[in-house]
Scaffold this active site. Structure first.
Site, PDB file in Angstrom:
ATOM      1  N   HIS A  62       3.142   4.023  -8.649  1.00  8.19           N
ATOM      2  CA  HIS A  62       2.629   5.138  -9.458  1.00  8.19           C
ATOM      3  C   HIS A  62       3.675   6.246  -9.429  1.00  8.19           C
ATOM      4  O   HIS A  62       3.988   6.763  -8.358  1.00  8.19           O
ATOM      5  CB  HIS A  62       1.312   5.649  -8.875  1.00  8.19           C
ATOM      6  N   ASN A  94      -1.770   5.000 -15.098  1.00  9.62           N
ATOM      7  CA  ASN A  94      -2.753   6.086 -14.937  1.00  9.62           C
ATOM      8  C   ASN A  94      -2.105   7.456 -14.749  1.00  9.62           C
ATOM      9  O   ASN A  94      -2.358   8.169 -13.786  1.00  9.62           O
ATOM     10  CB  ASN A  94      -3.729   5.782 -13.791  1.00  9.62           C
ATOM     11  N   HIS A 179      -7.341  -4.418 -11.357  1.00 12.91           N
ATOM     12  CA  HIS A 179      -7.788  -3.625 -10.218  1.00 12.91           C
ATOM     13  C   HIS A 179      -9.267  -3.962 -10.081  1.00 12.91           C
ATOM     14  O   HIS A 179     -10.074  -3.545 -10.921  1.00 12.91           O
ATOM     15  CB  HIS A 179      -7.567  -2.138 -10.508  1.00 12.91           C
ATOM     16  N   ASN A 279      -7.217   3.037  -1.756  1.00 18.49           N
ATOM     17  CA  ASN A 279      -8.150   2.271  -2.579  1.00 18.49           C
ATOM     18  C   ASN A 279      -7.487   0.981  -3.033  1.00 18.49           C
ATOM     19  O   ASN A 279      -6.480   1.039  -3.746  1.00 18.49           O
ATOM     20  CB  ASN A 279      -8.568   3.102  -3.803  1.00 18.49           C
ATOM     21  N   ASP A 306       1.995  -0.264  -4.059  1.00 17.03           N
ATOM     22  CA  ASP A 306       0.984   0.651  -4.595  1.00 17.03           C
ATOM     23  C   ASP A 306       1.374   2.098  -4.256  1.00 17.03           C
ATOM     24  O   ASP A 306       0.519   2.927  -3.959  1.00 17.03           O
ATOM     25  CB  ASP A 306      -0.414   0.315  -4.062  1.00 17.03           C
ATOM     26  N   HIS A 310       1.030  11.853  -3.333  1.00 13.34           N
ATOM     27  CA  HIS A 310       0.138  13.012  -3.459  1.00 13.34           C
ATOM     28  C   HIS A 310       0.772  14.184  -2.721  1.00 13.34           C
ATOM     29  O   HIS A 310       1.383  14.002  -1.663  1.00 13.34           O
ATOM     30  CB  HIS A 310      -1.238  12.726  -2.853  1.00 13.34           C
TER      31      HIS A 310
HETATM   32 ZN    ZN Z   1      -2.296   1.269  -7.819  1.00 15.58          ZN
END
Ligand code: ZN
Length: 429
Positions: A62, A94, A179, A279, A306, A310
Site C-alpha cells: 500500500h 485503496n 481480501h 487485518n 502487505d 501509518h
Molecule cells: Zn493489503
C-alpha cells in the site's frame, strides 16, 4: 558494463546453484560464467560471500498515493522497496480516490517511473470505489497496465457481485485477488477471536470471517473459471481450502505475510503493541506453524508484505482506535532469511519461487532469470549482516513496524533494475 564477481547464484528457473560471475551490459545480462575478467573501464563489484537471486517482487503493498501522502508516497514507497531488495512491487488500489480507472493506473506508473527505483505495477479495484456495488473500469485499467484486480482492504460482500467481477476479470487474462473477510462476522473485530479477545476484553475477528469467503470464492472459481489469488491467508483452515482447490486442479493460489508467519496473537496479549494490530489479525501459534509448513511444502505461492504505512499519531493511541497495518518492505527478506532460509528449513530456490517467480507469473510480468539475455533485474544478498529492526532502517515515510526491536540476519546489499544499480551497499541510490 558491470561485472558482479563471486556471488552464489540461485535460480530454479535455469537450474543455477553455483558461485559464478555475471556481466551486465546496458539493461541485460550478457555473460554468466566462472572467472570472468573485467574489461577496460568496466566496473567490477566484489560479491564474495553474497547470494544473488533474480530481482524480488512484492505483489501486495500500500503506497497511500494519491490521498494519504503523509503516510507514504509512491517515491518513498519505492525507496522502501529498494532498501528491502525489491525490483518490483504491486500496489493495492485503496488510495483516495480508489484506483478504479485507467487514469489512476497511469498516474502510479508515471510517478514510479519518475522515481526511477523499483517498478510499480498497479492493482486496479474490482468494484467502483471498492464499494462492492458496481464493476470498476476493468478493461480500461488493463489497457493502462493494471497487473491484477482486487478490492483489498475489503471483502466483496455480495457473492453475486464477486461472481460478476470474476467473470469480467477472467476475460482479460488477469488474476482476481481476494481480501477474504465477511464483514457481517468481523465487524468491530480488533484481534483474533478466542483467547486473545477474551483476555483483552476486545471485539474478536474470528477465523470463520476469513474462511467463509475463501470457501465461497473457490466455489466461484468453479463457476467462472477465473484465476483466484487469496490475499494474506492467516489460518490453517484457509490454507487447507486452498490446498484442496489446487488438488482439484482449480486456478487458485495464495500468499502469506511475514506477520502471520512469525507473530501470533500471544505477542499482542503481552504487549498491547498497536503495530501488531493488522487485518486479518495475528492468529494462534498453531495457525502460524501451519502457515510456515505451507510455505515450506509449497502450498503457499508467495510471500508478500502487505506493507501498510501509518503515521505515528494513527498508531500511538489506544488499541481500539489505532489503524490496522504494519510496514514490511524493509524487513521481509531479513525475516525470511533469519527464520527459514539460514536455519535450513527453506531452500534458496524456494525463496526465489516465493519472492520472485510466482508473483511475476501471477502479475503477468515477463519472467526474469539469471541467464544470458534476461533483463538485469538482480538482488544481491549479504546473508551474514546482523542488525536490529529500528527507525534507522526505514526509508518508508512511516515507521509502524510490527518487528521493531527484532534481531535479524541477512539483508539486500545491492539491487539492479534493468541494469541500473538502485541499491548500493545497502544505500538507496
Ligand atoms: Zn493489503
Amino acid at each position: 558494463m558491470t561485472l558482479l564477481k563471486g556471488a552464489h547464484l540461485h535460480d530454479p528457473q535455469v537450474a543455477i546453484d553455483d558461485v559464478a560471475d555475471i556481466r551486465i551490459d546496458g539493461e541485460r545480462i550478457v555473460e554468466v560464467g566462472e572467472d570472468l575478467v573485467a574489461c577496460d573501464g568496466e566496473e567490477s563489484i566484489d560479491c564474495t560471500g553474497c547470494d544473488l537471486v533474480p530481482g524480488l517482487v512484492d505483489m501486495h503493498v500500500h503506497f497511500r498515493d494519491p490521498g494519504y501522502e503523509y503516510k507514504e508516497t509512491i517515491e518513498t514507497g519505492c525507496r522502501a522497496a529498494t532498501k528491502g531488495g525489491f525490483t518490483d512491487v504491486a500496489t493495492m488500489p485503496n488510495t483516495d480516490p480508489v484506483c478504479d480507472t485507467g487514469t489512476g493506473v497511469r498516474y502510479q506508473i508515471d510517478r514510479s517511473k519518475a522515481a526511477g527505483l523499483a517498478r510499480v505495477h498497479p492493482i486496479g479495484a474490482l468494484t467502483r470505489g471498492e464499494k462492492g456495488e458496481a464493476l470498476a473500469e476493468i478493461g480500461d485499467m488493463v489497457m493502462e497496465g493494471a497487473a491484477a484486480f482486487s478490492d483489498d482492504g475489503h471483502g466483496v460482500q455480495s457473492a453475486g457481485m464477486m461472481r460478476c467481477c470474476m467473470d469480467y476479470v477472467s476475460q482479460f487474462d488477469r488474476v482476481a485477488i481476494a481480501h477474504c473477510e465477511d464483514e457481517s462476522i468481523t465487524a468491530g473485530g480488533l484481534v483474533n477471536e478466542g483467547t486473545c479477545s477474551t483476555r483483552l476484553g476486545m471485539f474478536g475477528w474470528p477465523a470463520a470471517g476469513e474462511e467463509l469467503e475463501v470457501s465461497r470464492d473457490i466455489d466461484l472459481v468453479r463457476l467462472t473459471g477465473c484465476a483466484l489469488h487469496v490475499a494474506h491467508i492467516s489460518t490453517e483452515r484457509s490454507l487447507d481450502l486452498v490446498r484442496s482447490a489446487k488438488a482439484e486442479g482449480l486456478p487458485v493460489t495464495c500468499e502469506v505475510t511475514p506477520l502471520h508467519l512469525f507473530l501470533t496473537e500471544d505477542d499482542i496479549t503481552d504487549t498491547y503493541d498497536t503495530n501488531l494490530k493488522v487485518n486479518p489479525p495475528l492468529r494462534t501459534p498453531h495457525d502460524a506453524a501451519a502457515l510456515r509448513e505451507g510455505v515450506c511444502d509449497g502450498s503457499i505461492d508467495c510471500i508478500v508484505t502487505d506493507h501498510a504505512p501509518h503515521a505515528a499519531h494513527e498508531k500511538d493511541c489506544e488499541f481500539e482506535i489505532a489503524s490496522f497495518g504494519s510496514i514490511g518492505l524493509e524487513t521481509s527478506l531479513g525475516l525470511m532469511l533469519t527464520n527459514l532460509v539460514l536455519p535450513g528449513k527453506l531452500s534458496w530456490d524456494q525463496l526465489v519461487s516465493l519472492m520472485c517467480v510466482s508473483p511475476r507469473r501471477l502479475l503477468r510480468m515477463q519472467p526474469v532469470t539469471l541467464a544470458v539475455g534476461s533483463s538485469a533485474d538482480l538482488t544481491v544478498i549479504d546473508p551474514s549482516i546482523g542488525y536490529v529492526v529500528s527507525d534507522g532502517l526505514f526509508e518508508s515515510r512511516s515507521h509502524n513496524s510490527a518487528f521493531l526491536g527484532t534481531h535479524l540476519t541477512g539483508a539486500a546489499r545491492d539491487v539492479f533494475v534493468a541494469g541500473k544499480r538502485t541499491l548500493m551497499d545497502g544505500v538507496v541510490a
